[in-house]
Design a protein around this motif. Structure first.
Motif, PDB file in Angstrom:
ATOM      1  N   LEU A 192      -0.678 -19.598  -0.033  1.00 54.08           N
ATOM      2  CA  LEU A 192      -0.803 -18.907  -1.314  1.00 54.08           C
ATOM      3  C   LEU A 192      -0.223 -19.723  -2.471  1.00 54.08           C
ATOM      4  N   PRO A 193      -0.961 -19.796  -3.581  1.00 52.94           N
ATOM      5  CA  PRO A 193      -0.438 -20.495  -4.759  1.00 52.94           C
ATOM      6  C   PRO A 193       0.809 -19.810  -5.330  1.00 52.94           C
ATOM      7  N   ASP A 194       0.953 -18.501  -5.126  1.00 52.13           N
ATOM      8  CA  ASP A 194       2.097 -17.792  -5.701  1.00 52.13           C
ATOM      9  C   ASP A 194       2.718 -16.828  -4.685  1.00 52.13           C
ATOM     10  N   PRO A 195       3.410 -17.391  -3.710  1.00 50.28           N
ATOM     11  CA  PRO A 195       3.983 -16.531  -2.659  1.00 50.28           C
ATOM     12  C   PRO A 195       4.994 -15.522  -3.200  1.00 50.28           C
ATOM     13  N   ALA A 196       5.696 -15.889  -4.265  1.00 49.27           N
ATOM     14  CA  ALA A 196       6.683 -14.964  -4.841  1.00 49.27           C
ATOM     15  C   ALA A 196       6.001 -13.703  -5.356  1.00 49.27           C
ATOM     16  N   ARG A 197       4.844 -13.884  -5.994  1.00 53.82           N
ATOM     17  CA  ARG A 197       4.113 -12.727  -6.529  1.00 53.82           C
ATOM     18  C   ARG A 197       3.577 -11.867  -5.377  1.00 53.82           C
ATOM     19  N   ALA A 198       3.109 -12.530  -4.324  1.00 50.40           N
ATOM     20  CA  ALA A 198       2.621 -11.772  -3.163  1.00 50.40           C
ATOM     21  C   ALA A 198       3.749 -10.919  -2.568  1.00 50.40           C
ATOM     22  N   LEU A 199       4.946 -11.528  -2.450  1.00 53.10           N
ATOM     23  CA  LEU A 199       6.078 -10.782  -1.890  1.00 53.10           C
ATOM     24  C   LEU A 199       6.449  -9.600  -2.765  1.00 53.10           C
ATOM     25  N   ALA A 200       6.400  -9.794  -4.085  1.00 57.13           N
ATOM     26  CA  ALA A 200       6.709  -8.697  -5.003  1.00 57.13           C
ATOM     27  C   ALA A 200       5.687  -7.568  -4.845  1.00 57.13           C
ATOM     28  N   SER A 201       4.411  -7.927  -4.693  1.00 55.87           N
ATOM     29  CA  SER A 201       3.352  -6.915  -4.527  1.00 55.87           C
ATOM     30  C   SER A 201       3.536  -6.155  -3.216  1.00 55.87           C
ATOM     31  N   LEU A 202       3.911  -6.875  -2.173  1.00 61.26           N
ATOM     32  CA  LEU A 202       4.112  -6.225  -0.874  1.00 61.26           C
ATOM     33  C   LEU A 202       5.332  -5.317  -0.919  1.00 61.26           C
ATOM     34  N   ARG A 203       6.359  -5.772  -1.636  1.00 67.62           N
ATOM     35  CA  ARG A 203       7.573  -4.960  -1.762  1.00 67.62           C
ATOM     36  C   ARG A 203       7.245  -3.616  -2.434  1.00 67.62           C
ATOM     37  N   ALA A 204       6.294  -3.664  -3.387  1.00 62.87           N
ATOM     38  CA  ALA A 204       5.949  -2.444  -4.123  1.00 62.87           C
ATOM     39  C   ALA A 204       5.366  -1.357  -3.214  1.00 62.87           C
ATOM     40  N   VAL A 205       4.629  -1.758  -2.201  1.00 61.62           N
ATOM     41  CA  VAL A 205       4.002  -0.743  -1.337  1.00 61.62           C
ATOM     42  C   VAL A 205       4.898  -0.348  -0.164  1.00 61.62           C
ATOM     43  N   LEU A 206       6.102  -0.944  -0.135  1.00 62.66           N
ATOM     44  CA  LEU A 206       7.089  -0.639   0.910  1.00 62.66           C
ATOM     45  C   LEU A 206       7.969   0.496   0.414  1.00 62.66           C
ATOM     46  N   LYS A 207       8.314   1.403   1.307  1.00 55.26           N
ATOM     47  CA  LYS A 207       9.210   2.481   0.881  1.00 55.26           C
ATOM     48  C   LYS A 207      10.644   1.935   0.765  1.00 55.26           C
ATOM     49  N   PRO A 208      11.486   2.560  -0.056  1.00 53.70           N
ATOM     50  CA  PRO A 208      12.885   2.103  -0.139  1.00 53.70           C
ATOM     51  C   PRO A 208      13.522   2.158   1.252  1.00 53.70           C
ATOM     52  N   GLY A 209      14.237   1.097   1.595  1.00 54.81           N
ATOM     53  CA  GLY A 209      14.838   1.037   2.927  1.00 54.81           C
ATOM     54  C   GLY A 209      13.941   0.412   3.974  1.00 54.81           C
ATOM     55  N   GLY A 210      12.665   0.238   3.628  1.00 56.40           N
ATOM     56  CA  GLY A 210      11.723  -0.378   4.569  1.00 56.40           C
ATOM     57  C   GLY A 210      11.983  -1.868   4.712  1.00 56.40           C
ATOM     58  N   THR A 211      11.403  -2.475   5.739  1.00 60.44           N
ATOM     59  CA  THR A 211      11.652  -3.903   5.996  1.00 60.44           C
ATOM     60  C   THR A 211      10.393  -4.741   5.850  1.00 60.44           C
ATOM     61  N   ILE A 212      10.618  -6.020   5.556  1.00 60.79           N
ATOM     62  CA  ILE A 212       9.548  -7.010   5.615  1.00 60.79           C
ATOM     63  C   ILE A 212       9.928  -8.061   6.656  1.00 60.79           C
ATOM     64  N   THR A 213       8.945  -8.530   7.396  1.00 64.33           N
ATOM     65  CA  THR A 213       9.128  -9.634   8.346  1.00 64.33           C
ATOM     66  C   THR A 213       8.134 -10.724   7.984  1.00 64.33           C
ATOM     67  N   VAL A 214       8.643 -11.943   7.808  1.00 66.43           N
ATOM     68  CA  VAL A 214       7.778 -13.064   7.444  1.00 66.43           C
ATOM     69  C   VAL A 214       7.984 -14.196   8.445  1.00 66.43           C
ATOM     70  N   ILE A 215       6.901 -14.754   8.957  1.00 64.97           N
ATOM     71  CA  ILE A 215       6.979 -15.930   9.847  1.00 64.97           C
ATOM     72  C   ILE A 215       6.129 -17.041   9.250  1.00 64.97           C
ATOM     73  N   GLU A 216       6.730 -18.220   9.116  1.00 66.16           N
ATOM     74  CA  GLU A 216       5.995 -19.378   8.599  1.00 66.16           C
ATOM     75  C   GLU A 216       6.438 -20.635   9.341  1.00 66.16           C
ATOM     76  N   GLY A 217       5.562 -21.622   9.398  1.00 63.11           N
ATOM     77  CA  GLY A 217       5.934 -22.928   9.927  1.00 63.11           C
ATOM     78  C   GLY A 217       6.497 -23.802   8.819  1.00 63.11           C
ATOM     79  N   ASP A 218       6.808 -25.045   9.160  1.00 65.10           N
ATOM     80  CA  ASP A 218       7.278 -26.026   8.180  1.00 65.10           C
ATOM     81  C   ASP A 218       6.950 -27.408   8.739  1.00 65.10           C
ATOM     82  N   HIS A 219       5.892 -28.004   8.178  1.00 68.18           N
ATOM     83  CA  HIS A 219       5.423 -29.262   8.768  1.00 68.18           C
ATOM     84  C   HIS A 219       6.413 -30.410   8.566  1.00 68.18           C
TER      85      HIS A 219
END
Lengths: 286, 286
Positions: free
Chosen positions: B136-163
């Motif tokens: 994604l060109p703007d991962p920060a914006r994606a995370l903010a958008s995902l946070r919005a649809v999460l209820k307070p107290g809810g969790t996010i899990t992210v997995i990424e590689g690193d070449h």
């Protein structure tokens, strides 16, 4: 043989011991000091938690240096008997004093050559080597010599770092080049700062079987402030800074580039930075 | 958006599923196939063993692709309800078919934009994102958008590689340069192949708290032959080889250098070679 890096990585491992001995007086507040102790314990646990020797077993610690690991070994395996060798009488004296002060009586110390350990074949049940092979011009020969004094069925445990395993955010070409100076200088004096990744072929090649390698990554971000301070700054970056004079003298890098590299390593200690370094722990059986 | 690397890393994760579906027909003997299944399971366990959602919880999988992770999620949390979104209707169709074939009924699929997920604020108890932010060109914006649809107290899990976390024995400048081409090409299309190391600042910056990052290293040596085959060769090296044409077209590297780089990556698969790659798994709370 000059010694690049050993002091660096060992600094942190020694930290907890030294602080307990009231010898670490770099001006930390007591709260900071406590966090450093906790995190030094974290690193000790990361590397050593699964090294335990049975009651009565005879263990050779090859290259004990100033005894940083010896104290942990003696603590964790109080009924094993440790024979600790090193090429430096000064280090041996410090190691002996350190272990005595910590109250352990299950370790003896003697000057010896790791390539020609003065023991009969099969003298030991286990061999332990930590942060030593990286400094040897011929680690394969050292491993063969250590294998000879191990009894059949005995185990060897080897722990080494790998300076090429370091990566960080923000990424920096200059930081990588500064680290590269350390790697090159260590190679020039016969060592290998990238030896961690080679433990599997080294142990296998020396005739050990059941070789198992376990990487142990130190991951640092702002949620682990004592590792930021104790590992990224005071251990790794300090170690790289330690070769400034030699690297510049030999024209390996320009001064502005080196300074930028150090600056960029400190930059990874900011709240949005991260730092990764991997130690390798390997075991094998004779 | 072009897609460098996603197929590569996901290839291996998909492998077990695909083999179970009898769709993986690259000519392995049945014994080799069995080892590959075991080791693909090893990698699945490495990344996913600690992702479990409670009965009745509503989970958004953002960027499900062809459903490689969805099957694992549905298996491990059979009483959670998964809503899986992706920007590609083709991938969604494949994901839905895959999950249906595997016999799970707790996942629904719909086309949606990760920057504007079409859900009311607080719709989900948890969000899961795997191998997506790197593209994604703007991962920060994606995370903010995902946070919005999460209820307070809810969790996010992210997995990424690193070449940039890849290192190996024997070391090779050419291999690093070939990997560098992949990193540069992914950056040119707006992605970030070094995003794994950035998860802590990204999640913290998006307003998540209790952010915890857990690195997951894949370590490969000759004692793990199926990882040599399935990860070093068929996943990582194949992924680097995949950019040959583009890298040469753009003059990023000479053909002999690129070929030497690929050759040197295969060289790490010899009995005395080793290979390391680190995935990062991060969790945070709203």
């Amino acid at each position: 043989m000059e010694d690049y890096g050993k002091g660096g990585i060992q600094t942190f491992v020694c930290l907890k011991i030294s602080m307990h001995n009231n010898r670490y007086v770099h001006g930390y507040s007591s709260r900071e000091a406590e966090r450093l102790i906790d995190q030094a314990q974290t690193l000790t646990d990361l590397l050593h938690h699964d090294t335990r020797y049975p009651s009565g077993s005879r263990v050779l610690e090859a290259g004990c240096g100033v005894g940083a690991q010896t104290v942990t070994l003696a603590l964790q395996s109080p009924d094993a008997m440790f024979t600790c060798i090193d090429c430096s009488v000064e280090s041996l004296a410090e190691a002996e004093a350190r272990v005595k002060k910590a109250g352990y009586k299950n370790a003896t110390f003697q000057k010896a050559d790791i390539y020609n350990p003065p023991f009969a074949p099969g003298s030991f049940d286990h061999v332990f080597v930590c942060f030593v092979l990286e400094h040897l011009p011929d680690p394969a020969r050292a491993l063969a010599s250590l294998r000879a004094v191990l009894k059949p069925g005995g185990t060897i445990t080897v722990i080494e770092g790998d300076h090429g395993s370091a990566f960080f955010h923000p990424d920096s070409r200059y930081a990588k080049e500064a680290i590269g100076c350390l790697v090159t200088l260590q190679r020039e004096v016969g060592g290998n700062a990238l030896i961690g990744r080679e433990l599997f072929p080294l142990l296998s090649g020396a005739g050990f079987f059941e070789v198992v390698v376990s990487p142990r990554m130190v991951y640092v971000d702002a949620s682990r402030p004592a590792l930021v301070e104790g590992f990224t700054k005071q251990t790794f970056t300090a170690m790289v800074e330690g070769v400034r004079k030699k690297a510049l003298q030999r024209g390996m890098i320009s001064e502005p580039e080196f300074e930028q590299g150090i600056c960029d390593l400190y930059r990874t200690c900011e709240p949005d930075g991260t730092f990764c370094y991997t130690f390798f722990k390997a075991t094998g059986r004779k």
